[in-house]
Write a protein that holds these residues in place. Structure first.
Motif, PDB file in Angstrom:
ATOM      1  N   ILE A 122      12.522 -10.569 -32.308  1.00 27.94           N
ATOM      2  CA  ILE A 122      14.152 -10.227 -32.422  1.00 27.94           C
ATOM      3  C   ILE A 122      14.445 -11.126 -33.730  1.00 27.94           C
ATOM      4  N   MET A 123      14.649 -10.502 -34.854  1.00 30.35           N
ATOM      5  CA  MET A 123      15.162 -11.491 -36.042  1.00 30.35           C
ATOM      6  C   MET A 123      16.922 -11.307 -35.820  1.00 30.35           C
ATOM      7  N   SER A 124      17.398 -11.899 -36.898  1.00 25.86           N
ATOM      8  CA  SER A 124      18.791 -11.879 -37.074  1.00 25.86           C
ATOM      9  C   SER A 124      19.491 -10.661 -36.900  1.00 25.86           C
ATOM     10  N   ASN A 125      18.811  -9.503 -37.619  1.00 28.36           N
ATOM     11  CA  ASN A 125      19.507  -8.264 -37.747  1.00 28.36           C
ATOM     12  C   ASN A 125      18.528  -7.004 -37.435  1.00 28.36           C
ATOM     13  N   HIS A 126      17.357  -7.337 -37.160  1.00 23.74           N
ATOM     14  CA  HIS A 126      16.514  -6.105 -36.733  1.00 23.74           C
ATOM     15  C   HIS A 126      15.328  -6.702 -35.578  1.00 23.74           C
ATOM     16  N   VAL A 127      14.835  -5.758 -35.058  1.00 22.09           N
ATOM     17  CA  VAL A 127      13.789  -5.869 -33.994  1.00 22.09           C
ATOM     18  C   VAL A 127      12.441  -5.230 -34.271  1.00 22.09           C
ATOM     19  N   HIS A 128      11.511  -5.651 -34.024  1.00 23.06           N
ATOM     20  CA  HIS A 128      10.083  -5.075 -34.132  1.00 23.06           C
ATOM     21  C   HIS A 128       9.395  -5.031 -32.860  1.00 23.06           C
ATOM     22  N   LEU A 129       8.683  -3.890 -32.541  1.00 21.21           N
ATOM     23  CA  LEU A 129       8.253  -3.899 -31.091  1.00 21.21           C
ATOM     24  C   LEU A 129       6.789  -3.076 -31.556  1.00 21.21           C
ATOM     25  N   ILE A 130       5.849  -3.550 -30.758  1.00 23.92           N
ATOM     26  CA  ILE A 130       4.683  -2.746 -30.668  1.00 23.92           C
ATOM     27  C   ILE A 130       4.709  -2.180 -28.996  1.00 23.92           C
ATOM     28  N   ILE A 131       4.900  -0.971 -28.909  1.00 15.70           N
ATOM     29  CA  ILE A 131       4.845  -0.535 -27.410  1.00 15.70           C
ATOM     30  C   ILE A 131       3.951   0.781 -27.138  1.00 15.70           C
ATOM     31  N   GLY A 132       3.830   1.016 -25.932  1.00 12.74           N
ATOM     32  CA  GLY A 132       3.257   2.084 -25.352  1.00 12.74           C
ATOM     33  C   GLY A 132       4.114   2.520 -24.104  1.00 12.74           C
TER      34      GLY A 132
END
Length: 182
Positions: A56-66
């Motif tokens: 979780i960054m200040s204004n966006h989110v990155h995920l690696i999901i399944g």
């Protein structure tokens, strides 16, 4: 929508990003980050989300999901819907939020422009899923994801950032139970 930005194969992990409208820095407040953390935990437990990496960054989110159950696009839709409503409610109720009126005005204005919204829009549309096939591609996305706070100058090492899975990949325990990719 481009064919490149869809979930084509539920068997592969995907790198996804979702961004606050106009890249507004909302996740500078701990309580808003925790709403997102709790939503991810809920989806792992109740919707079949497989979470391999996150930040979780200040204004966006990155995920690696399944997924082990529901389609990934449905899980992401539910996460974005729930977190947007819950974060907007938290902003309304947070009397210490110095930007409260401005944030609500901005999210309401963004909501007016999108007929798919009831009232407010918190997240930008889409999540730009990228199918991860092969070790090299997975390594590249893991590195990129975990090094975001280092590149931003917030920490010296990825594992020092609390709101990511970097601790897990460094052999420690993070905030969310994830599945390591390697």
């Amino acid at each position: 929508m481009s064919r490149n930005y869809k979930f084509h194969n539920q068997e592969f992990p995907y790198f996804v990003t979702f961004t606050v409208v106009q890249w507004i820095d909302v996740f500078t407040r701990i309580e808003y980050k925790h709403i997102l953390v709790e939503s991810l935990k809920y989806c792992i437990k109740n919707k079949g989300l497989k979470l391999y990496a996150w930040i979780i960054m200040s204004n966006h989110v990155h995920l690696i999901i399944g997924t082990t159950d529901k389609p990934m696009q449905d899980i992401l839709r539910d996460i974005k819907r729930h977190t947007s409503k819950t974060i907007i409610k938290a902003i309304k109720e947070n009397l210490q939020e110095s930007r409260r009126d401005w944030l609500l005005w901005f999210f309401e204005r963004a909501g007016w422009k999108n007929p798919s919204n009831e009232y407010y829009q918190f997240w930008q549309a889409g999540s730009h899923p990228i199918e991860l096939f092969g070790v090299k591609m997975i390594d590249q996305k893991l590195d990129y994801l975990h090094n975001n706070p280092v590149a931003a100058g917030w920490v010296d090492k990825p594992e020092h950032f609390l709101y990511s899975s970097a601790k897990d990949y460094a052999g420690d325990k993070g905030l969310i139970d994830i599945e390591l990719m390697f």
